[in-house]
Design a protein around this motif. Structure first.
Motif, PDB file in Angstrom:
ATOM      1  N   SER A 301       3.201  13.239  -5.121  1.00 19.06           N
ATOM      2  CA  SER A 301       2.944  11.974  -5.824  1.00 19.06           C
ATOM      3  C   SER A 301       4.124  11.576  -6.694  1.00 19.06           C
ATOM      4  O   SER A 301       4.532  10.404  -6.733  1.00 19.06           O
ATOM      5  N   LYS A 302       4.695  12.556  -7.395  1.00 16.40           N
ATOM      6  CA  LYS A 302       5.863  12.266  -8.236  1.00 16.40           C
ATOM      7  C   LYS A 302       7.067  11.867  -7.387  1.00 16.40           C
ATOM      8  O   LYS A 302       7.826  10.965  -7.758  1.00 16.40           O
ATOM      9  N   LEU A 303       7.246  12.552  -6.235  1.00 18.97           N
ATOM     10  CA  LEU A 303       8.392  12.261  -5.373  1.00 18.97           C
ATOM     11  C   LEU A 303       8.342  10.852  -4.795  1.00 18.97           C
ATOM     12  O   LEU A 303       9.379  10.238  -4.539  1.00 18.97           O
ATOM     13  N   VAL A 304       7.130  10.343  -4.572  1.00 14.02           N
ATOM     14  CA  VAL A 304       6.998   8.976  -4.019  1.00 14.02           C
ATOM     15  C   VAL A 304       6.724   7.960  -5.130  1.00 14.02           C
ATOM     16  O   VAL A 304       6.419   6.800  -4.860  1.00 14.02           O
ATOM     17  N   LYS A 305       6.824   8.437  -6.382  1.00 14.83           N
ATOM     18  CA  LYS A 305       6.641   7.580  -7.558  1.00 14.83           C
ATOM     19  C   LYS A 305       5.277   6.888  -7.556  1.00 14.83           C
ATOM     20  O   LYS A 305       5.167   5.671  -7.696  1.00 14.83           O
ATOM     21  N   GLY A 306       4.255   7.708  -7.363  1.00 16.81           N
ATOM     22  CA  GLY A 306       2.906   7.143  -7.315  1.00 16.81           C
ATOM     23  C   GLY A 306       1.852   8.154  -7.700  1.00 16.81           C
ATOM     24  O   GLY A 306       2.088   9.029  -8.534  1.00 16.81           O
ATOM     25  N   TYR A 315      -7.286  12.496   0.882  1.00 17.94           N
ATOM     26  CA  TYR A 315      -6.356  12.045  -0.158  1.00 17.94           C
ATOM     27  C   TYR A 315      -5.645  10.781   0.329  1.00 17.94           C
ATOM     28  O   TYR A 315      -5.230  10.711   1.485  1.00 17.94           O
ATOM     29  N   GLN A 316      -5.478   9.830  -0.581  1.00 22.08           N
ATOM     30  CA  GLN A 316      -4.717   8.621  -0.265  1.00 22.08           C
ATOM     31  C   GLN A 316      -3.538   8.512  -1.226  1.00 22.08           C
ATOM     32  O   GLN A 316      -3.742   8.423  -2.441  1.00 22.08           O
ATOM     33  N   LEU A 317      -2.321   8.575  -0.682  1.00 20.65           N
ATOM     34  CA  LEU A 317      -1.125   8.456  -1.517  1.00 20.65           C
ATOM     35  C   LEU A 317      -0.801   6.995  -1.752  1.00 20.65           C
ATOM     36  O   LEU A 317      -0.682   6.200  -0.806  1.00 20.65           O
ATOM     37  N   LYS A 318      -0.621   6.664  -3.022  1.00 19.52           N
ATOM     38  CA  LYS A 318      -0.261   5.300  -3.402  1.00 19.52           C
ATOM     39  C   LYS A 318       0.960   5.363  -4.312  1.00 19.52           C
ATOM     40  O   LYS A 318       1.081   6.263  -5.125  1.00 19.52           O
ATOM     41  N   GLY A 319       1.862   4.422  -4.161  1.00 24.46           N
ATOM     42  CA  GLY A 319       3.061   4.439  -4.995  1.00 24.46           C
ATOM     43  C   GLY A 319       3.992   3.286  -4.708  1.00 24.46           C
ATOM     44  O   GLY A 319       3.769   2.500  -3.771  1.00 24.46           O
ATOM     45  N   ARG A 320       5.084   3.196  -5.488  1.00 18.42           N
ATOM     46  CA  ARG A 320       6.044   2.122  -5.341  1.00 18.42           C
ATOM     47  C   ARG A 320       6.939   2.332  -4.110  1.00 18.42           C
ATOM     48  O   ARG A 320       7.486   1.386  -3.560  1.00 18.42           O
ATOM     49  N   GLY A 321       7.114   3.583  -3.727  1.00 20.89           N
ATOM     50  CA  GLY A 321       7.999   3.866  -2.584  1.00 20.89           C
ATOM     51  C   GLY A 321       9.274   4.545  -3.025  1.00 20.89           C
ATOM     52  O   GLY A 321       9.545   4.714  -4.216  1.00 20.89           O
ATOM     53  N   CYS A 322      10.099   4.933  -2.086  1.00 24.75           N
ATOM     54  CA  CYS A 322      11.292   5.716  -2.394  1.00 24.75           C
ATOM     55  C   CYS A 322      12.572   4.886  -2.214  1.00 24.75           C
ATOM     56  O   CYS A 322      12.551   3.896  -1.509  1.00 24.75           O
TER      57      CYS A 322
END
Length: 322
Positions: A301-306, A315-322
């Motif tokens: 989650s931290k690596l994908v900024k989310g 699990y659903q990963l959500k984030g701003r992207g890399c």
């Protein structure tokens, strides 16, 4: 391979030995230069006819119970007049033996959450990763050693210069004589990867719908076959030890696409982890060996900024992207 009914009475070891002796001796002594039809052309080999004749000869030999030399005289008569294609003679030796004494096909499965190791009849060592299936013969016969793989495996192939070892993975065939390499060919992934640790490997892939091409690999080289576009990419200086570290219970990723990382996590922990579309281009470099699923999800989650939103085992990963 087509299956043919064998003799009603279960054949013993002596029958099986005689069957192989009959076929091998015939092909060893066959005068290929004289095996032609009246027009001088090569003709097709009638395996069904030979199969029936050998069974009849064995039945006859059993009833009269002659000695070994007399049995051969009985069997020799069954091949009189046999027509065979000169160019295919050696191939049909094994095709006929396969009909007379079929070799059992077996399967080895590694369920999600586990890895399995196994040694084939020729001494080849195989490690099967989670969510994979291997189909192999009980023993190898002829000039080739062929197996079928669905999923991922690391192979340390027993060297035999007279018998090529071939791994079939969908549209791709990987051929070696004796080497160690990793193959990744999961049905739910768009690629097939072959990475070489030692020796030399030939990877046959479709070039288009009608043609194929062979890519040769040496240690620290990799070929990636794209199933959709039928494209082939060859990479050098690959860390194959890291890619195959899963066989030693490790979970290591080096600049690996997020989608591939999540697929690996899903199989390793038998869970479902998904990611929003905007995260697809992210890549991960991390060592998750002996790290709990909960902590892995926090790190990813931290690596994908989310963040990772959990609902049961999903699990659903959500984030701003890399």
């Amino acid at each position: 391979m087509a299956k043919f009914p064998f003799r009603k009475k279960q054949s013993g070891a002596s029958d099986r030995h005689l069957q192989e002796e009959l076929v091998n001796k015939y092909f060893d002594e066959l005068d290929l230069g004289n095996v032609q039809n009246e027009a001088g052309d090569e003709v097709e080999f009638n395996a069904d006819s030979v199969y029936n004749r050998i069974n009849a000869a064995l039945d006859h030999a059993e009833k009269k119970n002659p000695g070994k030399s007399k049995k051969w005289m009985v069997a020799a008569s069954l091949i009189v007049g046999l027509c065979i294609s000169v160019t295919a003679a050696y191939y049909y030796r094994y095709a006929l033996l396969d009909r007379l004494d079929p070799i059992a096909s077996k399967q080895l499965v590694a369920a999600n959450g586990q890895t399995v190791n196994f040694t084939l009849a020729d001494g080849t060592k195989i490690w099967l990763n989670a969510g994979s299936k291997l189909t192999y013969p009980e023993t190898f016969r002829g000039e080739k050693r062929e197996i079928k793989l669905e999923g991922e495996a690391f192979l340390d192939v027993a060297h035999d210069p007279t018998k090529a070892f071939i791994v079939h993975t969908g549209q791709v065939s990987t051929q070696v004589l004796g080497t160690s390499f990793n193959i990744k060919a999961y049905a739910n992934e768009r690629f097939i990867k072959v990475d070489v640790l030692s020796g030399k490997v030939g990877v046959v892939t479709p070039a288009d719908r009608a043609k194929s091409t062979t890519t040769f690999l040496t240690p620290a080289e990799e070929v990636v076959f794209n199933k959709d576009g039928l494209s082939v990419t060859k990479n050098k200086q690959v860390d194959v030890n890291a890619l195959s570290s899963w066989k030693d219970g490790e979970l290591v990723f080096k600049n690996m696409a997020l989608t591939e990382v999540l697929n690996t996590i899903n199989r390793h922990f038998n869970v479902t982890v998904k990611a929003d579309v905007n995260l697809v281009r992210c890549s991960i470099t991390a060592n998750f060996t002996n790290v709990s699923l909960e902590n892995i999800m926090k790190i990813v989650s931290k690596l994908v900024k989310g963040k990772a939103v959990q609902k049961g085992t999903v699990y659903q990963l959500k984030g701003r992207g890399c």
